[in-house]
Write a protein that holds these residues in place. Structure first.
Motif, PDB file in Angstrom:
ATOM      1  N   ASN A  18      57.231  45.593  38.357  1.00  0.00           N
ATOM      2  CA  ASN A  18      56.572  45.751  37.067  1.00  0.00           C
ATOM      3  C   ASN A  18      55.085  45.457  37.186  1.00  0.00           C
ATOM      4  OD1 ASN A  18      56.241  46.196  34.347  1.00  0.00           O
ATOM      5  ND2 ASN A  18      56.680  44.061  33.813  1.00  0.00           N
ATOM      6  N   VAL A  31      59.943  42.756  27.890  1.00  0.00           N
ATOM      7  CA  VAL A  31      58.825  42.831  28.836  1.00  0.00           C
ATOM      8  C   VAL A  31      58.538  44.325  29.004  1.00  0.00           C
ATOM      9  CG1 VAL A  31      57.978  42.255  31.127  1.00  0.00           C
ATOM     10  CG2 VAL A  31      59.637  40.771  30.001  1.00  0.00           C
ATOM     11  N   VAL A  32      57.507  44.777  28.306  1.00  0.00           N
ATOM     12  CA  VAL A  32      57.244  46.210  28.237  1.00  0.00           C
ATOM     13  C   VAL A  32      57.131  46.828  29.632  1.00  0.00           C
ATOM     14  CG1 VAL A  32      55.618  47.958  27.433  1.00  0.00           C
ATOM     15  CG2 VAL A  32      56.110  45.959  26.015  1.00  0.00           C
ATOM     16  N   GLY A  33      57.840  47.910  29.786  1.00  0.00           N
ATOM     17  CA  GLY A  33      57.784  48.621  31.063  1.00  0.00           C
ATOM     18  C   GLY A  33      58.777  48.078  32.066  1.00  0.00           C
ATOM     19  N   ASP A  34      59.464  47.006  31.728  1.00  0.00           N
ATOM     20  CA  ASP A  34      60.292  46.377  32.733  1.00  0.00           C
ATOM     21  C   ASP A  34      61.698  46.051  32.249  1.00  0.00           C
ATOM     22  OD1 ASP A  34      60.445  45.194  35.410  1.00  0.00           O
ATOM     23  OD2 ASP A  34      60.763  43.333  34.300  1.00  0.00           O
ATOM     24  N   ARG A  57      68.555  37.401  36.372  1.00  0.00           N
ATOM     25  CA  ARG A  57      69.491  36.435  35.786  1.00  0.00           C
ATOM     26  C   ARG A  57      68.813  35.117  35.458  1.00  0.00           C
ATOM     27  NH1 ARG A  57      72.390  38.767  39.825  1.00  0.00           N
ATOM     28  NH2 ARG A  57      73.990  40.178  39.060  1.00  0.00           N
ATOM     29  N   ARG A  61      51.020  43.949  32.614  1.00  0.00           N
ATOM     30  CA  ARG A  61      51.475  44.449  33.912  1.00  0.00           C
ATOM     31  C   ARG A  61      50.596  44.003  35.066  1.00  0.00           C
ATOM     32  NH1 ARG A  61      52.810  48.357  30.003  1.00  0.00           N
ATOM     33  NH2 ARG A  61      54.809  49.342  30.403  1.00  0.00           N
ATOM     34  N   VAL A  67      60.532  49.059  42.258  1.00  0.00           N
ATOM     35  CA  VAL A  67      60.779  48.801  40.843  1.00  0.00           C
ATOM     36  C   VAL A  67      59.995  47.560  40.402  1.00  0.00           C
ATOM     37  CG1 VAL A  67      62.570  48.756  39.066  1.00  0.00           C
ATOM     38  CG2 VAL A  67      63.117  49.600  41.320  1.00  0.00           C
ATOM     39  N   ILE A  94      73.325  41.970  34.243  1.00  0.00           N
ATOM     40  CA  ILE A  94      72.130  42.765  34.496  1.00  0.00           C
ATOM     41  C   ILE A  94      72.513  44.240  34.413  1.00  0.00           C
ATOM     42  CG2 ILE A  94      70.189  43.186  36.050  1.00  0.00           C
ATOM     43  CD1 ILE A  94      70.477  40.259  35.190  1.00  0.00           C
ATOM     44  N   GLU A 118      71.934  42.718  42.725  1.00  0.00           N
ATOM     45  CA  GLU A 118      70.821  42.498  41.808  1.00  0.00           C
ATOM     46  C   GLU A 118      71.088  43.159  40.462  1.00  0.00           C
ATOM     47  OE1 GLU A 118      66.775  42.884  43.929  1.00  0.00           O
ATOM     48  OE2 GLU A 118      68.215  43.615  45.379  1.00  0.00           O
ATOM     49  N   ILE A 119      72.038  44.095  40.438  1.00  0.00           N
ATOM     50  CA  ILE A 119      72.414  44.783  39.205  1.00  0.00           C
ATOM     51  C   ILE A 119      73.931  44.681  39.072  1.00  0.00           C
ATOM     52  CG2 ILE A 119      72.584  47.064  38.136  1.00  0.00           C
ATOM     53  CD1 ILE A 119      69.973  47.769  39.593  1.00  0.00           C
ATOM     54  N   ARG A 151      53.185  51.237  38.800  1.00  0.00           N
ATOM     55  CA  ARG A 151      54.342  51.967  38.298  1.00  0.00           C
ATOM     56  C   ARG A 151      54.019  52.538  36.917  1.00  0.00           C
ATOM     57  NH1 ARG A 151      60.197  50.460  36.770  1.00  0.00           N
ATOM     58  NH2 ARG A 151      59.483  48.375  36.284  1.00  0.00           N
ATOM     59  N   VAL A 158      70.424  41.297  30.453  1.00  0.00           N
ATOM     60  CA  VAL A 158      69.067  41.775  30.723  1.00  0.00           C
ATOM     61  C   VAL A 158      69.176  43.253  31.054  1.00  0.00           C
ATOM     62  CG1 VAL A 158      67.037  41.576  32.186  1.00  0.00           C
ATOM     63  CG2 VAL A 158      68.320  39.524  31.543  1.00  0.00           C
ATOM     64  N   LYS A 182      67.374  46.237  32.555  1.00  0.00           N
ATOM     65  CA  LYS A 182      66.217  46.519  33.408  1.00  0.00           C
ATOM     66  C   LYS A 182      65.998  48.020  33.479  1.00  0.00           C
ATOM     67  CE  LYS A 182      66.709  44.712  37.549  1.00  0.00           C
ATOM     68  NZ  LYS A 182      66.297  44.179  38.860  1.00  0.00           N
ATOM     69  N   ALA A 183      64.744  48.424  33.410  1.00  0.00           N
ATOM     70  CA  ALA A 183      64.425  49.842  33.582  1.00  0.00           C
ATOM     71  C   ALA A 183      64.319  50.124  35.076  1.00  0.00           C
ATOM     72  CB  ALA A 183      63.110  50.167  32.896  1.00  0.00           C
ATOM     73  N   VAL A 184      65.260  50.882  35.587  1.00  0.00           N
ATOM     74  CA  VAL A 184      65.227  51.247  37.008  1.00  0.00           C
ATOM     75  C   VAL A 184      65.297  52.776  37.078  1.00  0.00           C
ATOM     76  CG1 VAL A 184      66.266  50.937  39.277  1.00  0.00           C
ATOM     77  CG2 VAL A 184      66.438  49.124  37.587  1.00  0.00           C
ATOM     78  N   GLU A 234      65.657  41.551  27.070  1.00  0.00           N
ATOM     79  CA  GLU A 234      66.651  40.509  27.223  1.00  0.00           C
ATOM     80  C   GLU A 234      67.283  40.206  25.864  1.00  0.00           C
ATOM     81  OE1 GLU A 234      65.088  37.173  29.400  1.00  0.00           O
ATOM     82  OE2 GLU A 234      66.393  35.825  28.275  1.00  0.00           O
ATOM     83  N   ARG A 253      69.007  51.973  41.811  1.00  0.00           N
ATOM     84  CA  ARG A 253      70.114  51.506  40.985  1.00  0.00           C
ATOM     85  C   ARG A 253      71.337  51.204  41.876  1.00  0.00           C
ATOM     86  NH1 ARG A 253      70.285  56.183  36.922  1.00  0.00           N
ATOM     87  NH2 ARG A 253      68.054  56.477  37.155  1.00  0.00           N
TER      88      ARG A 253
END
Lengths: 544, 262, 355, 334
Positions: free
Chosen positions: D284, A223-226, D171, D94, D282, A33, A267-268, D288, A249, A251-253, A229, A259
């Motif tokens: 989705n 997954v747009v905005g998120d 994951r 979303r 965060v 991740i 989680e990351i 946001r 994956v 992820k946008a954070v 993968e 982060r």
């Protein structure tokens, strides 16, 4: 000149050797991740102009030549087995790797390369606005493009012809923008849909035909905005570098705190960039590791537009340079992971020399202001309020501190801010700002990438609206340097250019930062690169 | 009692900030991220500014913007409500449908929309918050006025031929103000939270140095682990002020309007 | 006692705790009720009539109200010490109640059917169908037309009179032995009042239900009650058969009550005379006669000593507490002479008029 | 009932018209060229010309408005300035996130608020009542983002009980079909992932639900206290009903009415609060996204999101009113 290119070829050979050297055998499996500071924008490499997209795309699609992992300047062959340049420097002949297949099962061959390069030349008009780099590097499209043609010699040989010699050609071709995508997929994904409504182009928006390359990972979904993968390409042509990981994956954070929280909670696994403010926290956590990316490859500067008074006065600009408490900024906002800028480009870039820039000296600044004769010392000053950049980890904080510095020597600051993508970049680019915070992360390690592309090159034969910095001699020196016949000539011209810039102090370079990454301690095999070209197929997770 | 204490604490912090703040809230005169100590009771922020001083001045901003916004909302909403409730008929219909439109938009989104359209800045912030609360006041006043229209003394005034305006101003408005005042106090609590919310979303005052609570909280968030006290102090300031106005509102409701007592 | 009464209330004391102190709502009320008898209870608002009734069935508002003394026996069974569950079984099936305002006494969100059936099913193991059949019978009995379809209605679809009929049906659903009707017709139109009262009398007579009828309307009592208790400030201050009480009221308060209502029986000359002043504040424990402040017949003794409920003529025979031969008793040191009843007496303006 | 719904729908029409006028005006009162506002950085003269043509920017205002209305009604809600994606498509990817979050918050608010309110009402005036009132006061006074930060720090980072970001374990690489992960995971038979989704929902739901929770607690308490003193409750007791029956059938059936109304009104607050909650966690969702849109001056997105949120608010309140009518026969037959 020849030496320069031979150097590159030698580098390439060295790299091949390096690739064979034994690396510790990693553990296969697992999903990584990765937290990126933002979402990707496009899935069509040619239309890419931001670091988040680039970071993902480089795992999936490959260029003919690339940079050695960890390096910002060593060009190594990737999809090309080798390449050579004609004596006049106008034709590059690439010998392609055989037996390579795109993720959609089609063959990678000369036809595919020609298809992609012809696309770079003749991108539909409607899409050109989205493809910043191609036009910028080749000076336009069609007959304006410095790319004249791409010709198939045989199934595995392609000749690419330039209109005029360019010493940075190979280096620029390492950019992800020039990645070779499957022609079949591009057609399927309506990549050049002449309606050019980008939303109908599935290749660019994550649908059919999106991101079909030859790389160690295959695109799965966006997954747009998120998140994006990708999964392991078990059929990767470089059998020694087939990915350890099953999947990644991204992820946008956007939230820096989240982060680090994510790293702490597991989680990351990898935070591609972190706020310097969180470095202490990361080093204190024994489950995490801080990843240093070596030398700096960026410049952070106080940008200025010379249309406005009092910025138009060189003494004022010099005074500003003396007013800034550089050490405080570096200590406070970069947690030490930066150096004071000595030039407009970082020290590692070719020909960069120490320009002996002004240091923090309040009295000197005041004196220069007095000498300038300016009476109205009001400056409109801008910062972006929704991002952090590798060279500018805390724009708001930097802005506050710099404002305090400037007010201390007598300036009156009108504080302003705007959102990054549509507001800030657009407006500063249009020359609407008097003074603002911005920097540049290098794309390739040539002085032209910083001094010319990023900063002071003329656009369409005139000073850019962005800085309105007029210096014909400088523009000429830089153009000449790029087309220079010998290395010595190029060196001399680039040094002249740097001296010219130093004399005018068009903007105030502040720092070169070393953006750091953080990861879980289980992450192994990661090679950090200041240019952020970090292939993740070499990475594995050391966990049960 | 607790409410009064919170309000006094908040208001005196706001009004007396220039007198009691130990430091200039803009001055970078400490080292970065100091823990609370005798020299800096609440510690310092990244730039070495005194957090206590900034929290105190922050109260000023919350109070001025909050009170300003609620005052404007009261005037706009009150006027519309008075016209609607006092005169009724078609005017009433139009005004009420208009408030319906505004009420259908979540208040924070409405405020966000206004700030994005008008640009950031304190006056815009004040106006944005004001517009999002005005419809509530209009409805409330109209409701009370409608109820009062049937009140005996109003009917009596009407039968003796007093003019509509006179009845509205002399007889109805004074009796309809109580719920409005109570609501205004409660809305102040929400306004303080909303101001901070807009600041949190990066829509606070233009000058980033302004010690606005929401803006400060976003900054402090990055140091949640390294310097949790900053988030606690700022968050605490917001919560205490909001509790104060909520308690005051409840108290007012109970003492001014026994009918509403629940 | 050999002739045990159906309901025996002895020295009942009820207090409410409020922010201002304890309110002495009921101060030692005693009375008996025989099977089939109708006991009227009269008095101004707030004199403890309703509280007494609620205390009997253990429905005082919690946690403020509490029975602090005395006993309530139904068929010799002490009710005040019963567990909540046992008391619940008494309520509705043995002692049922009808309340003043039919507009608010029925649950607005439940159909009449549900409200009737739940009553029956709370006490009897019957199927829903059987309960429904019973409900229809009951509605028919109280004179609701089309009972089957009306069962499906909600309370707001009924008029006030009809709702009170439904209340009566609900109260009589389980053939209770005691029915407490608390101002059952006060909220109704005068024309409807008579119908409802008539119905109530008919049904209780048919079933032999002992009834406590609370009202401030003495006219109603005259027509309905066998006996009357007059209450004032949480205590019974005069009691006797309806005939005795109306013919020869002795307590100044009873006299006042009678003089303050219009007489419909054509007797002339009786001017309407309101009782001056207001009932005492029940927060302070009463000292002396509670009617002292408003009494035209008061003596100094009344200010310090509380009069007991005694036979009016000082008779020494056994006091009969129920039935047509019930002893006429009053709590007064200086009862009104029969001659004075018609004329009344002005309130003395001297001393201690306000307490 | 049918007539009631129709009447309510008709009543919503003027509000919808007003809303459309407001949002139509929104883009036009923005400073600068509407072409910039609507097309953004990547505008070309051709695109601007096409836009002018499409919106009829040269036409009289009322005609422009009609066009806007027609476009909106035909589902054309504009496109993002940043990536040119049509609004609706992006919104729909979303929206499920926001739906799950708001429903989670509502379940939390109702599930905890109503019992707390009942408990407080039963113990009215006592110490427990005081405690609950105090907690609800705190709940209504603490901003979503402050509570969110605290929850993440305590239950996420320090205690490591619950995840702090996102809707599902990344994951898991789970393919959502509807986007409503609670449903998708169940349909896929992935009970483990369902549990994971629920765990992800807990902290954001608590943060977002705290204000509605406080309000619902208060209103339930007030409503129960009021109903408890109603005559019909006394009647129910006098009939010898079990205390539980009195409570559930007679008290709560009536006490629910004001609670229902408040729930409808809280829908707006929940949607608004989602903007902040999603930023903190965060998440989705639309919230946001709209924050990003604001930062990027993506006005068409802001405009259409407000429109949709307002529509949702109106629909939810219509549903609530219908629910209210179902609960309250007086309204039903009027």
């Amino acid at each position: 000149m020849k030496n320069l290119r031979i150097g590159a070829i030698l580098g390439a050979l060295l790299m091949v050797a390096a690739a064979c050297s034994s690396t510790p055998v990693g553990k296969a499996g697992g999903t990584l991740i990765v937290a990126l500071p933002g979402d990707i924008v496009r899935t069509d490499a040619a239309l890419m102009d931001d670091s988040n997209t680039s970071y993902v795309i480089q795992q999936v699609v490959e260029t003919l030549v690339g940079l050695e992992p960890g390096s910002t300047s060593k060009v190594v062959p990737v999809l090309a087995e080798s390449y050579e340049m004609s004596a006049d420097g106008l034709t590059y002949t690439f010998k392609l790797r055989s037996g390579v297949k795109f993720h959609d099962g089609t063959d990678f061959n000369a036809d595919a390369v020609v298809f992609n390069y012809e696309r770079f030349i003749g991108l539909p008009t409607e899409l050109r606005d989205y493809a910043f780099y191609i036009g910028d590097i080749f000076g336009g499209y069609g007959s304006e493009s410095n790319l004249e043609s791409a010709t198939k010699i045989d199934d595995l040989t392609v000749a690419i012809k330039l209109r005029k010699a360019s010493s940075n050609f190979l280096l620029t071709q390492t950019l992800q923008v020039f990645a070779i995508q499957s022609p079949t997929a591009l057609v399927l994904g309506k990549a050049d849909n002449t309606e050019a409504d980008v939303t109908k182009i599935t290749a660019a928006t994550g649908g059919a035909g999106a991101m079909v390359g030859t790389g160690p990972f295959k695109f799965v979904k966006w997954v747009v905005g998120d998140s994006v993968e990708v999964e392991k390409n078990a059929e990767y042509w470089n059998k020694e570098k087939v990915a350890y990981l099953d999947a990644i994956v991204f992820k946008a954070v956007a939230e820096e705190a989240q982060r680090v929280n994510g790293l702490a909670t597991g989680e990351i696994d990898l935070a591609q960039t972190i706020a310097p403010a969180t470095i202490a926290e990361i080093t204190a956590n024994k489950d995490l590791q801080l990843i240093d990316r070596g030398s700096s490859f960026n410049t952070f500067q106080i940008s200025m537009n010379h249309t406005y008074a009092p910025i138009s006065n060189p003494k004022i600009r010099e005074a500003i340079a003396y007013a800034i408490d550089y050490d405080f900024l570096i200590k406070t906002f970069y947690a030490g992971a930066a150096v004071r800028a000595t030039n407009w480009m970082p020290a590692g870039v070719a020909y960069a020399k120490d320009l002996n820039l002004p240091g923090y000296d309040v009295e000197k600044a005041k004196q220069l202001i007095a000498e300038s004769g300016e009476t109205d010392l009001t400056i409109d000053f801008w910062y972006p309020n929704d991002v952090s950049r590798p060279y500018m980890p805390d724009p708001k904080g930097l802005f506050e501190a710099i404002t305090a510095n400037l007010e201390a020597v007598g300036f009156t600051i009108n504080p302003n801010s705007d959102g990054w993508r549509e507001g800030y970049l657009d407006d500063e680019n249009q020359g609407k700002y008097e003074m603002w915070l911005l920097g540049w992360t290098g794309d390739w390690a040539g002085p032209d990438n910083f001094l010319k592309t990023a900063f002071f090159g003329y656009k369409n034969g005139a000073p850019s609206k962005e800085f309105a910095y007029k210096n014909d001699a400088l523009d000429k020196a830089m153009n000449d340097a790029l087309a220079a016949g010998t290395e010595a000539e190029a060196k001399a011209l680039w040094e002249t250019a740097q001296d010219l810039i130093r004399a005018d102090m068009p903007t105030v370079p502040v720092a070169n930062s070393k953006p750091q990454a953080a990861a879980t301690i289980d992450l192994k095999g990661f090679i950090g690169s200041a240019a952020l070209n970090e292939p993740l197929n070499l990475v594995w997770l050391d966990r049960p | 009692m607790v409410g009064l204490f919170c309000i006094v604490l908040f208001a005196s912090a706001a009004i007396l900030a220039p007198l009691i703040a130990p430091y200039d809230p803009y001055a970078m005169n400490g080292s970065s991220l100091d823990a609370p100590s005798l020299t800096h009771l609440f510690g310092t922020d990244l730039l070495g500014r005194d957090i206590l001083s900034r929290v105190l001045y922050g109260a000023q901003i919350s109070l001025f913007v909050g009170v300003g916004a609620v005052a404007i909302a009261l005037v706009i909403g009150g006027a519309l409500g008075a016209i609607a409730g006092g005169f009724g008929g078609r005017v009433d219909g139009v005004i009420m449908r208009t408030t319906d439109v505004f009420l259908s938009i979540p208040s924070i989104l409405l405020a966000i929309g206004i700030v994005t359209a008008l640009g950031r800045g304190m006056p815009q912030l004040t106006l944005a918050i004001a517009v999002s609360y005005a419809p509530t006041f209009a409805r409330l006043l109209r409701g009370s006025l409608l109820a009062l229209r049937e009140a005996d003394y109003v009917v009596a005034a009407r039968t003796i031929g007093a003019s509509r305006l006179r009845i509205l101003v002399r007889h109805m408005l004074p009796n309809a103000l109580t719920p409005l005042i109570v609501q205004a106090t409660l809305v102040l609590a929400t306004a303080i939270i909303d101001i901070a919310g807009l600041g949190f979303l990066g829509l606070g005052p233009t000058d980033p140095r302004t010690p606005e609570w929401g803006t400060m909280l976003v900054d402090a968030r990055r140091f949640m682990q390294a310097a949790p006290h900053i988030v606690i102090f700022i968050g605490g300031a917001i919560v205490i002020s909001a509790i104060g106005f909520n308690l005051l509102g409840d108290g007012l409701r109970e003492s001014l309007d026994p009918k509403l007592k629940r | 006692m050999s002739d045990q009464h159906l309901l025996e209330v002895r020295d009942l004391v009820v207090r409410f705790r409020t922010h201002d102190g304890a309110v002495h709502a009921v101060n030692g009320v005693s009375f008996d009720l025989a099977a089939g008898e109708t006991l009227g209870v009269a008095g101004e608002s707030g004199c403890g009539k309703s509280v007494t009734n609620l205390a009997i069935v253990g429905l005082l508002p919690k946690p403020a109200g509490r029975v602090e003394g005395g006993s309530v026996k139904l068929d010799g069974r002490e009710l005040t010490t019963l567990k909540e569950e046992e008391l619940r079984q008494v309520r509705g099936s043995e002692i049922a109640m009808i309340f003043q305002d039919p507009m608010t006494s029925l649950n607005p969100v439940l159909r009449i059917e549900e409200q009737l059936i739940e009553t029956i099913q709370a006490h009897r193991e019957v199927t829903k169908e059987a309960a429904r059949t019973r409900a229809i019978e009951l509605l028919t009995a109280v004179g609701v037309a089309n009972p089957e379809s009306r069962l499906r209605s909600y309370p707001h679809e009924f008029s006030g009179g009809m709702r009170q009929r439904v209340m009566i049906a609900m109260a009589l659903a389980l053939e209770p032995r005691v029915l407490i009707a608390d101002e059952p017709t006060t909220a109704l139109d005068v024309t409807i009042q008579a119908q409802v009262l008539d119905l109530l009398r008919r049904l209780t007579e048919e079933r032999g239900t002992a009834t406590i009828l609370v009202t401030h309307d003495l006219g109603v009592l005259a027509g309905m009650a066998d006996r009357v208790n007059v209450m004032y400030a949480g205590a019974v201050i005069e009691s006797g058969t309806t005939d005795d009480l109306f013919a020869k009221p002795r307590h100044p308060y009873t006299v006042g009550l009678l003089r303050s209502i219009p007489r419909l029986d054509g007797e002339t000359g009786g001017k309407l005379v309101p009782i001056e002043g207001r009932p005492p504040d029940l927060v302070d424990a009463p000292v002396g006669c509670s009617f002292y402040a408003r009494c035209a017949w008061r003596t100094d003794r009344c200010a310090t000593e509380t009069p007991a409920l005694l036979p009016i003529d000082g008779g020494t025979g056994p006091i009969v507490t129920s039935g047509p031969t019930a002893t006429h008793v009053a709590a007064c040191f200086n009862p009104v002479a029969p001659a004075e009843v018609a004329e009344g007496r002005p309130l003395p303006r001297t001393g201690g008029a306000t307490r | 009932m049918g007539r009631y719904i129709v009447r309510r729908l008709i009543a919503a029409i003027p509000v919808l018209i007003g809303l459309s006028i407001l949002l139509f005006a929104y883009i036009r009162i923005l400073p600068g060229d509407p072409c910039v506002a609507i097309l953004g950085q990547h505008r070309t003269p051709e695109a601007c010309a096409a836009l002018r043509e499409n919106l009829g920017l040269d036409l009289p205002l009322w005609e422009q408005y009609i066009r806007y209305l027609m476009n909106t009604l035909s589902g054309d809600l504009g496109a993002s300035v940043v990536n040119s994606q049509p609004f609706l498509a992006e919104f729909l990817t979303r929206f499920p996130g926001t739906v799950e979050l708001t429903i989670g918050a509502l379940i939390f608010a109702l599930g905890v608020g109503v019992p707390l309110g009942r408990l407080a009402a039963r113990k009215a005036g006592g110490r427990i009542d005081g405690l609950i009132t105090g907690v609800s006061l705190f709940g209504v006074s603490i901003p979503v983002f402050v509570l969110g930060l605290a929850l993440v720090a305590i239950f996420g980072v320090i205690l490591e009980w619950l995840p702090t970001q996102g809707r599902i374990d990344a994951r898991a690489r789970f393919d959502a079909t509807s986007g409503l992960l609670l449903i998708d995971t169940l349909f896929a038979g992935r009970l483990d992932l369902f549990v994971d989704v629920v765990r992800h929902l807990i902290l954001p739901s608590i943060a977002l639900g705290s204000i509605p929770l406080a309000i619902i607690t208060r209103i339930t308490r007030a409503s129960v206290i009021e109903v408890v003193n109603e005559d019909y409750v006394r009647t129910a007791r006098s009939k010898g009903l079990k205390e539980q029956t009195v409570d559930n059938r007679h008290i709560m059936r009536n006490a629910w009415l004001p609670v229902t109304t408040v729930v409808g009104l809280q829908a707006g607050a929940l949607l608004g609060g989602a903007v902040l909650t999603e930023t903190v966690f965060v998440w989705n969702g639309v919230g946001r996204w709209v924050v990003d849109a604001i930062q990027n001056r993506d006005y068409p997105i802001v405009q259409s999101t407000i429109l949709i949120f307002a529509l949702i608010f109106l629909v939810v309140n219509l549903l609530v009113d219908i629910g209210y009518a179902l609960l309250n026969p007086k309204i039903r037959y009027q």
